[in-house]
Design a protein around this motif. Structure first.
Motif, PDB file in Angstrom:
ATOM      1  N   THR A   1       0.815  -1.227   0.000  1.00  0.00           N
ATOM      2  CA  THR A   1       0.000   0.000   0.000  1.00  0.00           C
ATOM      3  C   THR A   1       0.848   1.275   0.000  1.00  0.00           C
ATOM      4  O   THR A   1       0.522   2.241  -0.695  1.00  0.00           O
ATOM      5  CB  THR A   1      -0.991  -0.011   1.189  1.00  0.00           C
ATOM      6  N   THR A   2       1.949   1.274   0.759  1.00  0.00           N
ATOM      7  CA  THR A   2       2.769   2.498   0.768  1.00  0.00           C
ATOM      8  C   THR A   2       3.312   2.772  -0.644  1.00  0.00           C
ATOM      9  O   THR A   2       3.334   3.921  -1.098  1.00  0.00           O
ATOM     10  CB  THR A   2       3.910   2.390   1.803  1.00  0.00           C
ATOM     11  N   ASP A   3       3.692   1.715  -1.351  1.00  0.00           N
ATOM     12  CA  ASP A   3       4.146   1.898  -2.745  1.00  0.00           C
ATOM     13  C   ASP A   3       3.011   2.486  -3.578  1.00  0.00           C
ATOM     14  O   ASP A   3       3.226   3.404  -4.382  1.00  0.00           O
ATOM     15  CB  ASP A   3       4.549   0.553  -3.372  1.00  0.00           C
ATOM     16  N   GLN A   4       1.802   1.957  -3.383  1.00  0.00           N
ATOM     17  CA  GLN A   4       0.665   2.458  -4.175  1.00  0.00           C
ATOM     18  C   GLN A   4       0.363   3.925  -3.856  1.00  0.00           C
ATOM     19  O   GLN A   4       0.010   4.696  -4.746  1.00  0.00           O
ATOM     20  CB  GLN A   4      -0.581   1.615  -3.892  1.00  0.00           C
ATOM     21  N   LEU A   5       0.552   4.309  -2.590  1.00  0.00           N
ATOM     22  CA  LEU A   5       0.293   5.713  -2.223  1.00  0.00           C
ATOM     23  C   LEU A   5       1.316   6.628  -2.903  1.00  0.00           C
ATOM     24  O   LEU A   5       0.985   7.725  -3.375  1.00  0.00           O
ATOM     25  CB  LEU A   5       0.312   5.877  -0.702  1.00  0.00           C
ATOM     26  N   HIS A   6       2.557   6.158  -2.978  1.00  0.00           N
ATOM     27  CA  HIS A   6       3.577   6.943  -3.693  1.00  0.00           C
ATOM     28  C   HIS A   6       3.242   7.027  -5.184  1.00  0.00           C
ATOM     29  O   HIS A   6       3.400   8.079  -5.803  1.00  0.00           O
ATOM     30  CB  HIS A   6       4.967   6.344  -3.471  1.00  0.00           C
ATOM     31  N   GLU A   7       2.796   5.899  -5.734  1.00  0.00           N
ATOM     32  CA  GLU A   7       2.391   5.874  -7.153  1.00  0.00           C
ATOM     33  C   GLU A   7       1.264   6.871  -7.405  1.00  0.00           C
ATOM     34  O   GLU A   7       1.261   7.587  -8.406  1.00  0.00           O
ATOM     35  CB  GLU A   7       1.805   4.492  -7.485  1.00  0.00           C
ATOM     36  N   LEU A   8       0.318   6.894  -6.463  1.00  0.00           N
ATOM     37  CA  LEU A   8      -0.813   7.818  -6.592  1.00  0.00           C
ATOM     38  C   LEU A   8      -0.333   9.264  -6.700  1.00  0.00           C
ATOM     39  O   LEU A   8      -0.811  10.030  -7.536  1.00  0.00           O
ATOM     40  CB  LEU A   8      -1.692   7.729  -5.338  1.00  0.00           C
ATOM     41  N   ILE A   9       0.625   9.595  -5.823  1.00  0.00           N
ATOM     42  CA  ILE A   9       1.142  10.974  -5.819  1.00  0.00           C
ATOM     43  C   ILE A   9       1.814  11.275  -7.161  1.00  0.00           C
ATOM     44  O   ILE A   9       1.616  12.334  -7.761  1.00  0.00           O
ATOM     45  CB  ILE A   9       2.119  11.179  -4.634  1.00  0.00           C
ATOM     46  N   THR A  10       2.596  10.309  -7.665  1.00  0.00           N
ATOM     47  CA  THR A  10       3.266  10.527  -8.957  1.00  0.00           C
ATOM     48  C   THR A  10       2.238  10.701 -10.069  1.00  0.00           C
ATOM     49  O   THR A  10       2.344  11.623 -10.897  1.00  0.00           O
ATOM     50  CB  THR A  10       4.200   9.328  -9.280  1.00  0.00           C
ATOM     51  N   SER A  11       1.234   9.820 -10.085  1.00  0.00           N
ATOM     52  CA  SER A  11       0.219   9.933 -11.149  1.00  0.00           C
ATOM     53  C   SER A  11      -0.518  11.260 -11.036  1.00  0.00           C
ATOM     54  O   SER A  11      -0.793  11.920 -12.048  1.00  0.00           O
ATOM     55  CB  SER A  11      -0.814   8.804 -11.055  1.00  0.00           C
ATOM     56  N   ALA A  12      -0.837  11.668  -9.802  1.00  0.00           N
ATOM     57  CA  ALA A  12      -1.605  12.905  -9.623  1.00  0.00           C
ATOM     58  C   ALA A  12      -0.791  14.124 -10.035  1.00  0.00           C
ATOM     59  O   ALA A  12      -1.298  15.005 -10.746  1.00  0.00           O
ATOM     60  CB  ALA A  12      -2.057  13.030  -8.175  1.00  0.00           C
TER      61      ALA A  12
END
Ligand code: ADP
Ligand code: ASP
Ligand code: MG
Length: 447
Positions: free
Chosen positions: A43-54
């Motif tokens: 999940t922490t990786d996905q949260l970082h991914e979210l920030i990059t995508s956003a």
């Protein structure tokens, strides 16, 4: 209470509802007083991914990742409780996350402070669910879910905050009221600064949180539960025949963590050493396996106990003929490293140059490089792996170098460091040669 156990369960121990129930069972079996958890697996990786995508304006990707995060957490929730209030709380947290991500998408940027707030949702959601697993497994106890941000006070270096030890200690002493009927559940990794803004301790920081809490409550034992049965002689993913270590000293384990053994966050052992708290590392998947004890002093002290690997290393060579027969050159270089908080792993010097290994992520710090270039010519090479032999009394062993180099005949050693510590011998090789070097050295020294 006579025994105070602080336990930490990592992401793999929070993978799904079964892993959570298994972990809760371990907490119950050991009568854990304070249990800290990481975000659910990935999940922490996905949260970082979210920030990059956003920040890159890719809202479709954000939606997909948000959906995956929701799905994973609701699936766990449905298997643990039918309590609609808990469901409402999970929903609220995830809606809040989505609102923040939309804000980042609209702004097209995300400060380190905002990042910490966003990634904290991983631990906040997993701990909410884990508390339900604890209630199911341990109905005799009053399970108290607390917010670690109220206790783990840090400075405001978002992304890699520094703990404020005195404040943590006094917050812990005021908050925890241990008795036989209570068990506390909180989050690893997250804290807050003096203005109450969310901070994090850096990736993998839940181990460090657990050690800080252990120190804060004067724990008898700190337990780190993960997906392998204790610390092995090298990462089992690199060399399948790595052996589990039953006992290791603080000094050796600290060197392992510092030099890349992911099983422990690099600073985990600092609070444990300060407070002389023994640390146990075990597998939440095989709870009856022996695991590893980390203590101040140990019975066996082998020459080579383990081999650690640190990937993504760059080598900076700073040269200037002016260094010849002068002084102050090193001081000026290290002053730049200090001001930019760049940590140095290995250093060697010659008459006119200094070679220093750093993490490759440092290469993005333009201002840092500008300042170094004002001191001398800077040559940068990347794509290296640092291989560290960790053991005992290495400074007094005739023939150690010969045994190492005989085994690395086909591998170019770009730099080596020995002499500062009796516990390690570091070798820098290309990333292509890293795993082979570890395998060969393991076979020679450990078997
Ligand atoms: P957690 O999510 O529980 O914090 P991590 O992934 O951070 O777990 O750490 C556990 C992993 O550390 C293991 O799966 C293993 O691949 C890796 N690792 C690296 N070095 C070692 C080592 N010497 N012994 C055991 N595991 C190691
Ligand atoms: N969840 C955080 C991370 O993945 C902290 C931790 O798991 O230790 O980095
Ligand atoms: Mg970890």
């Amino acid at each position: 209470m006579s025994e105070i156990i602080v336990a930490k369960f990592g992401g793999s121990s929070m993978k799904d509802h079964e892993a959570m129930l298994r972990s809760a069972q371990i907490a119950k079996q050991h009568n854990s007083s304070v249990t800290l958890v990481s975000a659910t697996y990935g999940t922490t990786d996905q949260l970082h991914e979210l920030i990059t995508s956003a920040t890159s304006g890719r809202w479709n990707e954000c939606e997909k990742t948000l959906f995956k995060i929701r799905e994973k957490h609701f699936d766990i929730l449905q298997n643990l409780t039918k309590d609609t209030m808990v469901e409402e709380e999970v929903r609220k947290l995830l809606n809040n996350l989505e609102t923040l991500i939309r804000g980042v998408y609209l702004l097209g940027e995300c400060s380190l402070k905002a990042k910490d707030r966003i990634v904290s949702f991983g631990e906040r959601t997993s701990s909410l669910l884990f508390a339900e697993a604890m209630k199911m497994i341990w109905p005799q106890k009053n399970i108290i879910l607390f917010d670690s941000r109220d206790l783990l006070k840090t400075d405001s270096s978002y992304g890699k905050a520094k703990p404020q030890l005195t404040a943590i200690k006094s917050q812990c002493q005021n908050f925890f009221k241990f008795d036989q009927n209570k068990a506390y559940v909180g989050q690893g990794y997250i804290g807050s600064d003096e203005n109450g803004f969310t901070t994090t301790l850096g990736r993998g920081g839940s181990d460090y949180s657990a050690a800080l809490f252990a120190e804060g409550v004067n724990a008898t034992v700190l337990q780190i539960w993960t997906d392998v049965a204790g610390i092995a002689t090298t990462d089992p993913r690199i060399y399948g025949q790595a052996k589990s270590i039953s006992e290791i000293s603080y000094d050796e384990a600290s060197e392992m963590a510092q030099y890349g053994a992911k099983i422990l966050h690099p600073t985990t052992l600092v609070p444990a050493m300060r407070a002389s708290i023994p640390v146990f590392v075990g597998s939440s998947y095989e709870k009856d396996e022996k695991g590893t004890w980390i203590r101040e002093s140990v019975q066996e002290k082998p020459l080579i106990r383990a081999i650690a690997k640190r990937s993504n290393q760059a080598l900076l060579t700073i040269k200037t003929p002016k260094m010849f027969n002068t002084y102050g050159f090193m001081g000026r270089i290290f002053d730049v490293f200090t001001r930019y908080e760049v940590s140095v792993d290995c250093v060697t010097t010659s008459e006119i140059s200094v070679a220093i290994t750093v993490d490759e992520s440092t290469l993005a710090y333009d201002k840092f490089f500008k300042e170094l270039e004002a001191i001398g010519e800077v040559v940068t090479e990347k794509g290296f792996t640092l291989v560290s032999l960790i053991g005992n009394e290495m400074l007094e062993q005739c023939g150690l170098g010969k045994r190492i180099f005989n085994n690395l005949e086909d591998i170019n050693v770009r730099m080596l460091c020995l002499g500062a510590s009796a516990y390690n011998f570091n070798i820098l090789v290309t990333k292509e040669d890293g795993d082979q070097a570890i395998t060969k050295l393991h076979q020679e020294f450990i078997g």
